[in-house]
Scaffold this motif. Sequence first.
Motif, PDB file in Angstrom:
ATOM      1  N   MET A   1     -12.131   4.883  12.746  1.00 30.18           N
ATOM      2  CA  MET A   1     -11.189   3.793  12.420  1.00 30.18           C
ATOM      3  C   MET A   1     -11.655   2.514  13.098  1.00 30.18           C
ATOM      4  SD  MET A   1      -7.052   3.661  12.987  1.00 30.18           S
ATOM      5  CE  MET A   1      -7.176   3.512  14.774  1.00 30.18           C
ATOM      6  N   LEU A   2     -11.608   1.419  12.396  1.00 24.98           N
ATOM      7  CA  LEU A   2     -12.031   0.149  12.956  1.00 24.98           C
ATOM      8  C   LEU A   2     -11.056  -0.325  14.019  1.00 24.98           C
ATOM      9  CD1 LEU A   2     -13.126  -1.673   9.687  1.00 24.98           C
ATOM     10  CD2 LEU A   2     -14.564  -0.509  11.338  1.00 24.98           C
ATOM     11  N   PRO A   3     -11.539  -0.983  15.094  1.00 24.22           N
ATOM     12  CA  PRO A   3     -10.654  -1.382  16.184  1.00 24.22           C
ATOM     13  C   PRO A   3      -9.603  -2.401  15.770  1.00 24.22           C
ATOM     14  CG  PRO A   3     -12.837  -2.343  16.445  1.00 24.22           C
ATOM     15  CD  PRO A   3     -12.946  -1.334  15.346  1.00 24.22           C
ATOM     16  N   PHE A   4      -9.859  -3.176  14.703  1.00 23.16           N
ATOM     17  CA  PHE A   4      -8.903  -4.211  14.329  1.00 23.16           C
ATOM     18  C   PHE A   4      -7.989  -3.789  13.180  1.00 23.16           C
ATOM     19  CE2 PHE A   4     -11.387  -4.954  10.607  1.00 23.16           C
ATOM     20  CZ  PHE A   4     -12.710  -4.913  10.990  1.00 23.16           C
ATOM     21  N   ALA A   5      -8.069  -2.514  12.779  1.00 22.14           N
ATOM     22  CA  ALA A   5      -7.211  -2.053  11.692  1.00 22.14           C
ATOM     23  C   ALA A   5      -5.746  -2.129  12.108  1.00 22.14           C
ATOM     24  CB  ALA A   5      -7.575  -0.621  11.307  1.00 22.14           C
ATOM     25  N   ILE A   6      -4.906  -2.543  11.194  1.00 22.57           N
ATOM     26  CA  ILE A   6      -3.483  -2.695  11.484  1.00 22.57           C
ATOM     27  C   ILE A   6      -2.785  -1.347  11.288  1.00 22.57           C
ATOM     28  CG2 ILE A   6      -1.361  -3.888  10.839  1.00 22.57           C
ATOM     29  CD1 ILE A   6      -3.081  -6.155   9.756  1.00 22.57           C
ATOM     30  N   PRO A   7      -2.081  -0.848  12.293  1.00 22.71           N
ATOM     31  CA  PRO A   7      -1.335   0.394  12.091  1.00 22.71           C
ATOM     32  C   PRO A   7      -0.231   0.168  11.069  1.00 22.71           C
ATOM     33  CG  PRO A   7      -1.541  -0.137  14.427  1.00 22.71           C
ATOM     34  CD  PRO A   7      -1.977  -1.348  13.663  1.00 22.71           C
ATOM     35  N   TYR A   8      -0.003   1.179  10.267  1.00 26.06           N
ATOM     36  CA  TYR A   8       1.063   1.077   9.268  1.00 26.06           C
ATOM     37  C   TYR A   8       2.413   1.028   9.980  1.00 26.06           C
ATOM     38  CZ  TYR A   8       4.357   2.552   5.672  1.00 26.06           C
ATOM     39  OH  TYR A   8       5.429   2.625   4.832  1.00 26.06           O
ATOM     40  N   PRO A   9       3.267   0.052   9.647  1.00 24.18           N
ATOM     41  CA  PRO A   9       4.588  -0.021  10.278  1.00 24.18           C
ATOM     42  C   PRO A   9       5.480   1.095   9.739  1.00 24.18           C
ATOM     43  CG  PRO A   9       4.400  -1.695   8.580  1.00 24.18           C
ATOM     44  CD  PRO A   9       3.046  -1.057   8.695  1.00 24.18           C
ATOM     45  N   SER A  10       5.579   2.156  10.479  1.00 19.85           N
ATOM     46  CA  SER A  10       6.310   3.336  10.018  1.00 19.85           C
ATOM     47  C   SER A  10       7.757   2.978   9.693  1.00 19.85           C
ATOM     48  CB  SER A  10       6.279   4.428  11.089  1.00 19.85           C
ATOM     49  OG  SER A  10       6.935   5.585  10.620  1.00 19.85           O
ATOM     50  N   ILE A  11       8.110   3.145   8.435  1.00 20.08           N
ATOM     51  CA  ILE A  11       9.455   2.832   7.949  1.00 20.08           C
ATOM     52  C   ILE A  11      10.025   4.084   7.296  1.00 20.08           C
ATOM     53  CG2 ILE A  11      10.842   1.312   6.492  1.00 20.08           C
ATOM     54  CD1 ILE A  11       8.516  -0.681   6.559  1.00 20.08           C
ATOM     55  N   ASP A  12      11.212   4.460   7.696  1.00 22.30           N
ATOM     56  CA  ASP A  12      11.854   5.629   7.110  1.00 22.30           C
ATOM     57  C   ASP A  12      12.145   5.350   5.638  1.00 22.30           C
ATOM     58  OD1 ASP A  12      13.348   7.817   6.392  1.00 22.30           O
ATOM     59  OD2 ASP A  12      14.607   7.796   8.187  1.00 22.30           O
ATOM     60  N   LEU A 157       0.549   4.832  -3.163  1.00 19.05           N
ATOM     61  CA  LEU A 157      -0.233   3.916  -3.998  1.00 19.05           C
ATOM     62  C   LEU A 157      -1.010   2.917  -3.155  1.00 19.05           C
ATOM     63  CD1 LEU A 157       2.351   3.177  -6.868  1.00 19.05           C
ATOM     64  CD2 LEU A 157       0.736   5.071  -6.651  1.00 19.05           C
ATOM     65  N   TRP A 158      -1.552   3.406  -2.029  1.00 18.68           N
ATOM     66  CA  TRP A 158      -2.322   2.510  -1.164  1.00 18.68           C
ATOM     67  C   TRP A 158      -3.685   2.202  -1.775  1.00 18.68           C
ATOM     68  CZ3 TRP A 158      -5.184   6.791  -0.863  1.00 18.68           C
ATOM     69  CH2 TRP A 158      -4.578   8.001  -0.548  1.00 18.68           C
ATOM     70  N   TRP A 166      -6.919  -7.363   7.526  1.00 17.89           N
ATOM     71  CA  TRP A 166      -5.542  -6.940   7.287  1.00 17.89           C
ATOM     72  C   TRP A 166      -5.452  -5.516   6.727  1.00 17.89           C
ATOM     73  CZ3 TRP A 166      -8.062 -10.965   4.886  1.00 17.89           C
ATOM     74  CH2 TRP A 166      -8.458 -10.748   3.553  1.00 17.89           C
ATOM     75  N   ALA A 167      -6.546  -4.776   6.758  1.00 17.49           N
ATOM     76  CA  ALA A 167      -6.514  -3.391   6.292  1.00 17.49           C
ATOM     77  C   ALA A 167      -5.583  -2.558   7.170  1.00 17.49           C
ATOM     78  CB  ALA A 167      -7.919  -2.806   6.303  1.00 17.49           C
ATOM     79  N   PRO A 180      -3.756  -2.930   1.666  1.00 13.10           N
ATOM     80  CA  PRO A 180      -2.338  -2.766   1.327  1.00 13.10           C
ATOM     81  C   PRO A 180      -2.103  -3.281  -0.095  1.00 13.10           C
ATOM     82  CG  PRO A 180      -2.606  -4.684   2.717  1.00 13.10           C
ATOM     83  CD  PRO A 180      -3.979  -4.058   2.593  1.00 13.10           C
ATOM     84  N   SER A 181      -2.641  -2.552  -1.062  1.00  8.01           N
ATOM     85  CA  SER A 181      -2.652  -3.038  -2.443  1.00  8.01           C
ATOM     86  C   SER A 181      -1.246  -3.161  -3.020  1.00  8.01           C
ATOM     87  CB  SER A 181      -3.491  -2.108  -3.325  1.00  8.01           C
ATOM     88  OG  SER A 181      -3.029  -0.775  -3.235  1.00  8.01           O
ATOM     89  N   GLN A 182      -0.278  -2.435  -2.459  1.00 10.69           N
ATOM     90  CA  GLN A 182       1.099  -2.579  -2.933  1.00 10.69           C
ATOM     91  C   GLN A 182       1.593  -4.012  -2.706  1.00 10.69           C
ATOM     92  OE1 GLN A 182       0.166  -0.825  -0.195  1.00 10.69           O
ATOM     93  NE2 GLN A 182       1.050   1.232  -0.183  1.00 10.69           N
ATOM     94  N   LEU A 183       1.209  -4.595  -1.562  1.00 10.11           N
ATOM     95  CA  LEU A 183       1.625  -5.961  -1.259  1.00 10.11           C
ATOM     96  C   LEU A 183       0.879  -6.966  -2.135  1.00 10.11           C
ATOM     97  CD1 LEU A 183       1.894  -5.789   2.637  1.00 10.11           C
ATOM     98  CD2 LEU A 183       3.639  -5.339   0.892  1.00 10.11           C
TER      99      LEU A 183
END
Length: 270
Positions: A1-12, A157-158, A166-167, A180-183
């Motif tokens: 994993m790249l060091p600058f990858a953004i963790p997914y904001p876990s949302i219920d 659908l990522w 911003w990955a 984040p292709s959904q966005l």
Amino acid sequence: MLPFAIPYPSIDPVAVQLGPVAIRWYALAYIVGILLGWWYSRRLVSNDRIWGRVPRPTPLEMDDFILYATVGIVIGGRVGYVFFYNPGYYLYHPVEALQVWKGGMSFHGGFLGSMVAMWLFQRGREFSLWSLFDIFTASATFGLFFGRVANFINAELWGRTSDVPWAMVFPTGGPDPRHPSQLYEAALEGVLLFVVLRLLTHRGAWLQKPGFVAGAFTAGYGLARIFVEHFREPDAHLGYLWNVVTMGQILSLPMVVIGGGVMLYAARRR
């Protein structure tokens, strides 16, 4: 994993839990999108300036149409997903085809379902089917926006793996960062397309050429979807068709051609 990858904001994915009843963000997205589309369509038909002398539905008729549209979108979206994206699976699991709450909706199927709903509703009424189509498509971007945001919340659908800053690392997409292709789709199909259609309806008076706005929506969505498919991971059970294109691109290409043809026809028609 790249060091600058953004963790997914876990949302219920469940917005509200009421005992055994779970209300999901995905369901709320459909509800909010339909309600906002209904509100916007009533504002469109109430504006005399943008219509000129063109007959159009009344606000009360739009109140009646919302039921037709909802049924067409839901049934068409589900049937489209079953037949376009996974017919083999549902052939052996037909009962699961009815389980809409488990996910699996197709925009192209919902679009076809809504067209059938418009045809059924317009029969015997004085306004043109093309004008109803214009109103529906000008209002549909609300649902597209919230639907794609709900896809993001569901971590589905990522996009394809990427090293852009911003990955994101999606919980269901493996350890690699992805688009984040959904966005991307929410921005193009929901925001940008709304702005374009708003300019056509309120600045260009194109509602006075019935069908033009509907053609612009159809072609615009097709172009946006074809573009985003370059960043979106294809469905695992489909992959790339002929090792070149995705199912989403194949279904969207006719929309571009037909939408462009409808715009040309509407612009030239007296």
